[in-house]
Design a protein around this motif. Structure first.
Motif, mmCIF file in Angstrom:
data_model
loop_
_atom_site.group_PDB
_atom_site.id
_atom_site.type_symbol
_atom_site.label_atom_id
_atom_site.label_comp_id
_atom_site.label_asym_id
_atom_site.label_seq_id
_atom_site.Cartn_x
_atom_site.Cartn_y
_atom_site.Cartn_z
ATOM 1 N N UNK A 211 43.102 30.603 42.785
ATOM 2 C CA UNK A 211 42.133 31.415 42.027
ATOM 3 C C UNK A 211 40.854 31.581 42.860
ATOM 4 N N UNK A 212 40.402 30.501 43.472
ATOM 5 C CA UNK A 212 39.220 30.568 44.349
ATOM 6 C C UNK A 212 39.485 31.524 45.519
ATOM 7 N N UNK A 213 40.670 31.412 46.113
ATOM 8 C CA UNK A 213 40.960 32.246 47.286
ATOM 9 C C UNK A 213 41.019 33.729 46.938
ATOM 10 N N UNK A 214 41.575 34.061 45.776
ATOM 11 C CA UNK A 214 41.693 35.501 45.503
ATOM 12 C C UNK A 214 40.426 36.093 44.876
ATOM 13 N N UNK A 215 39.675 35.299 44.116
ATOM 14 C CA UNK A 215 38.485 35.880 43.471
ATOM 15 C C UNK A 215 37.246 35.715 44.364
ATOM 16 N N UNK A 216 36.991 34.528 44.858
ATOM 17 C CA UNK A 216 35.795 34.337 45.689
ATOM 18 C C UNK A 216 35.995 34.901 47.104
ATOM 19 N N UNK A 217 37.192 34.646 47.680
ATOM 20 C CA UNK A 217 37.407 35.003 49.083
ATOM 21 C C UNK A 217 38.152 36.323 49.254
ATOM 22 N N UNK A 218 38.633 36.901 48.141
ATOM 23 C CA UNK A 218 39.321 38.198 48.136
ATOM 24 C C UNK A 218 40.533 38.220 49.061
ATOM 25 N N UNK A 219 41.330 37.154 49.032
ATOM 26 C CA UNK A 219 42.541 37.124 49.863
ATOM 27 C C UNK A 219 43.615 38.040 49.279
ATOM 28 N N UNK A 220 44.409 38.604 50.194
ATOM 29 C CA UNK A 220 45.443 39.560 49.799
ATOM 30 C C UNK A 220 46.773 38.837 49.568
ATOM 31 N N UNK A 221 46.977 38.348 48.365
ATOM 32 C CA UNK A 221 48.262 37.733 47.987
ATOM 33 C C UNK A 221 48.884 38.642 46.923
ATOM 34 N N UNK A 222 50.192 38.477 46.630
ATOM 35 C CA UNK A 222 50.828 39.407 45.689
ATOM 36 C C UNK A 222 50.081 39.583 44.368
ATOM 37 N N UNK A 223 49.619 38.507 43.762
ATOM 38 C CA UNK A 223 48.946 38.649 42.460
ATOM 39 C C UNK A 223 47.698 39.520 42.555
ATOM 40 N N UNK A 224 47.028 39.459 43.689
ATOM 41 C CA UNK A 224 45.798 40.238 43.862
ATOM 42 C C UNK A 224 46.080 41.726 44.019
ATOM 43 N N UNK A 225 47.346 42.063 44.240
ATOM 44 C CA UNK A 225 47.699 43.490 44.385
ATOM 45 C C UNK A 225 47.977 44.163 43.044
ATOM 46 N N UNK A 226 47.932 43.420 41.972
ATOM 47 C CA UNK A 226 48.117 44.039 40.649
ATOM 48 C C UNK A 226 46.788 44.656 40.238
ATOM 49 N N UNK A 227 46.786 45.969 40.214
ATOM 50 C CA UNK A 227 45.564 46.730 39.940
ATOM 51 C C UNK A 227 45.987 48.002 39.221
ATOM 52 N N UNK A 228 46.155 47.946 37.884
ATOM 53 C CA UNK A 228 46.727 49.102 37.161
ATOM 54 C C UNK A 228 45.953 50.391 37.416
ATOM 55 N N UNK A 229 46.709 51.437 37.761
ATOM 56 C CA UNK A 229 46.109 52.724 38.114
ATOM 57 C C UNK A 229 45.297 53.310 36.967
ATOM 58 N N UNK A 230 45.917 53.348 35.772
ATOM 59 C CA UNK A 230 45.223 53.915 34.607
ATOM 60 C C UNK A 230 45.073 52.871 33.509
#
Ligand SMILES: O=C1O[C@H](COP(=O)(O)O)[C@@H](O)[C@H](O)[C@H]1O
Length: 254
Positions: A211-230
């Motif tokens: 959680x620290x790596x993807x939110x604070x450090x913005x690492x590109x892991x699979x969960x961080x690629x979920x970004x609903x278009x609409x």
């Protein structure tokens, strides 16, 4: 700035995460039923079904008769196998809800030894139950409930795996999952990012580093690629999962 930073809500306990989730589901279910006549929810495996099942509200206005239940990923095992996501969800959650078995889309047990056919079968079910809409060509899930492993995987989409790049299919199979069992089927990113609401549920201190790596450090892991278009993105965290964050989280209220 990380899109997740603006979507991360922390709660004091797993029970509070569960209560928040049911509050959100009650609203999303009512909105979907009013707009389209049914509510499409996709469940993940792992810890999610128990988080929901253990926090069922004593009273709710949810019309479960209009629910359609799918799985965001599933293991290619029998439905009553200890590794089955459906088996776990049935025991921890679905058996406690007035949801008819007929509206729960399980993997086809006759195809578990042919994972490619199992994925094709499931893609057809997904397409039928969650119609594409609003100019988006993928099936649209109303509430996509996701987990995240300590390595950052979500569904059965693991770091560095070729399946992360699939664009033409909604459901695919994997035979080399680093987390057992090795053979599974999974939604792909086009479906995840077509969701009307994608809701991560992460609890426990074994998630804190990621959680620290993807939110604070913005690492590109699979969960961080979920970004609903609409759609809208939520990350629901309990205090241990949020314990290593340096950035602030949001307080959830409807
Ligand atoms: O293997 C899986 O793991 C993830 C994460 O599970 P958790 O126990 O860490 O919550 C889960 O979301 C996925 O559906 C499952 O197949």
């Amino acid at each position: 700035m990380s899109h997740i930073r603006n979507a991360a809500y922390s709660f004091e306990s797993v029970a509070a995460v569960g209560a928040g989730l049911w509050t959100l589901l009650e609203r999303l279910s009512a909105e979907a039923i009013a707009a389209r006549g049914f509510f499409v929810v996709a469940l993940s495996g792992g810890s999610l079904p128990a988080t929901l099942g253990d926090s069922l509200p004593a009273e709710t206005t949810i019309d479960f008769s209009k629910w359609r239940v799918l799985y965001a990923d599933e293991r290619c095992v029998a439905l009553d196998h200890a590794d089955s996501n459906h088996g776990a969800a049935k025991k921890a959650l679905l058996d406690k809800l007035p949801v008819e078995p007929a509206v729960v889309a399980t993997i086809n047990p006759a195809l578990i030894r042919n994972p490619q056919a199992a994925a094709s079968y499931y893609q057809a079910r997904l397409t039928a139950l969650a119609p594409a809409a609003d100019g988006i060509s993928s099936p649209r899930i109303d509430a996509l409930l996701l987990g995240m492993g300590p390595d950052g995987h979500t569904c059965s989409l693991f770091p560095g795996h070729a399946l992360l790049d699939v664009k033409e299919r909604s459901v695919v199979h994997i035979t080399d999952s680093p987390k057992p069992p090795s053979t599974r089927i999974t939604f792909t990113f086009p479906v995840l990012n077509a969701a009307r609401n994608a809701i991560f549920v992460c609890t426990g201190d074994n998630k804190a580093d990621m959680i620290h790596r993807i939110i604070d450090l913005e690492e590109d892991v699979p969960s961080a690629r979920v970004k609903p278009t609409l759609g809208k993105l939520y990350w629901f965290l309990d205090a241990p999962a949020a314990s290593k964050l340096t950035l602030p989280t949001l307080t959830f209220k409807l």
